[in-house]
Design a protein around this motif. Structure first.
Motif, PDB file in Angstrom:
ATOM      1  N   ALA A   1       0.773  -1.249   0.089  1.00 28.07           N
ATOM      2  CA  ALA A   1       0.078   0.061   0.190  1.00 28.07           C
ATOM      3  C   ALA A   1       0.696   1.154  -0.093  1.00 28.07           C
TER       4      ALA A   1
ATOM      5  N   GLU B   1       1.092   4.014  -3.158  1.00 27.14           N
ATOM      6  CA  GLU B   1       0.657   5.572  -3.075  1.00 27.14           C
ATOM      7  C   GLU B   1       1.836   6.464  -3.414  1.00 27.14           C
TER       8      GLU B   1
ATOM      9  N   GLN C   1      -4.960   2.916  -8.301  1.00 26.08           N
ATOM     10  CA  GLN C   1      -5.228   4.168  -7.701  1.00 26.08           C
ATOM     11  C   GLN C   1      -6.789   3.935  -6.921  1.00 26.08           C
ATOM     12  N   HIS C   2      -7.446   2.896  -7.399  1.00 31.04           N
ATOM     13  CA  HIS C   2      -9.071   2.499  -6.982  1.00 31.04           C
ATOM     14  C   HIS C   2      -8.848   1.380  -5.928  1.00 31.04           C
TER      15      HIS C   2
ATOM     16  N   GLN D   1      -7.912  -0.181  -2.445  1.00 35.09           N
ATOM     17  CA  GLN D   1      -7.458   0.431  -0.841  1.00 35.09           C
ATOM     18  C   GLN D   1      -7.003  -1.137  -0.421  1.00 35.09           C
TER      19      GLN D   1
ATOM     20  N   TYR E   1      -5.749  -3.321   3.082  1.00 29.56           N
ATOM     21  CA  TYR E   1      -5.639  -3.623   4.280  1.00 29.56           C
ATOM     22  C   TYR E   1      -5.636  -4.722   4.867  1.00 29.56           C
TER      23      TYR E   1
ATOM     24  N   TYR F   1     -17.034  10.068   1.641  1.00 29.33           N
ATOM     25  CA  TYR F   1     -15.610  10.075   1.017  1.00 29.33           C
ATOM     26  C   TYR F   1     -15.576  10.468  -0.506  1.00 29.33           C
TER      27      TYR F   1
ATOM     28  N   LYS G   1     -16.460   8.624  -3.076  1.00 29.08           N
ATOM     29  CA  LYS G   1     -16.048   7.449  -3.492  1.00 29.08           C
ATOM     30  C   LYS G   1     -16.882   7.135  -4.882  1.00 29.08           C
TER      31      LYS G   1
END
Length: 256
Positions: free
Chosen positions: A14, A18, A102-103, A105, A107, A237, A239
């Protein structure tokens, strides 16, 4: 990038994504088992029009029982569940177009599912055999004990791919089915009690009826809460529920 402590491989990916500025992003492990010479083959495949190119350690140099067997089972399960069929999800040697990343996320431990997560964008995924050398430095932390984690993460990925923007579709259906079955059993027990004059207080079916009705209501309420959380996430957000590859003849007059 140097972390203050070891946050795991997903966090490392991640942070790298970024900060990447190139058109294509290459990921590779630092244990020297992957050959950097294979990067050129991945880039050639990207030039053919693919958005994600995954390496396939077709002659993997790892122990069969503790590494290769769990990997085979996990890859088949992931491919079957996500619909993105790859032989080697665990190979870190991959190439991505940066606009795809870029799209996404990341975790938890979702790094191994990046091709599957990216699939909702409609990306083109390819797989290429790559060289794999025996491990010479360090000790791997992956093994059979990670299989359970993979299954739990896979459930999360499957839910996100299918119901992230419409959670009521899954919770609502479960709630309606549970409530309907419970209601049907309740009607049957009412008939037995009122028309056949039989006692139902000591029947396990009565407990099952109450349980199904309560679960149905809870699932339905959970669906409503999930819908509100989904709206808060996407609207709060800003999105988007879609991705754009390119715009043709786009009109950009700021006054309109």
């Amino acid at each position: 990038v140097r972390f203050r402590r070891n946050f795991g491989q997903t966090a490392a990916f991640a942070a790298a994504f970024e900060r990447a500025v190139g058109e294509v992003v290459i990921t590779i492990d630092a244990d020297l088992q992957n050959d950097p010479a294979d990067i050129g083959k991945l880039l050639q495949k990207v030039d053919e029009g693919y958005d994600v190119v995954s390496g396939w350690r077709i002659q993997r140099q790892d122990r069969w029982l503790s590494r290769r067997l769990p990997s085979v089972l996990a890859n088949r399960l992931i491919s079957l569940t996500t619909g993105v069929h790859l032989h080697d999800y665990g190979c870190s040697l991959k190439a991505y177009r940066r606009d795809v990343l870029q799209h996404i996320q990341l975790y938890g431990e979702l790094h191994r599912f990046i091709p599957a997560i990216a699939s909702w964008q409609g990306v083109a995924v390819a797989e290429l055999p790559v060289t794999h050398a025996p491990r010479q430095y360090g000790q791997s932390k992956y093994g059979i004990d990670r299989t359970l984690r993979v299954i739990l993460d896979l459930i999360t990925v499957r839910f996100l791919l299918s119901y992230a923007t419409r959670p009521m579709q899954v919770f609502g259906k479960l709630g309606l089915w549970s409530f309907a079955v419970g209601l049907g059993l309740g009607v049957y027990l009412s008939y037995v009690r009122l028309w056949e004059q039989q006692a139902i207080g000591d029947r396990p079916l009565l407990l099952l009826t109450v349980l199904l009705i309560v679960l149905g209501v809870q699932f339905f309420c959970m669906g409503l809460l999930s819908e509100m959380l989904s709206r808060i996430y996407f609207e709060g957000y800003r999105k988007q529920t879609y991705t754009v590859r390119e715009e043709l003849n786009a009109y950009s007059d700021p006054e309109l």
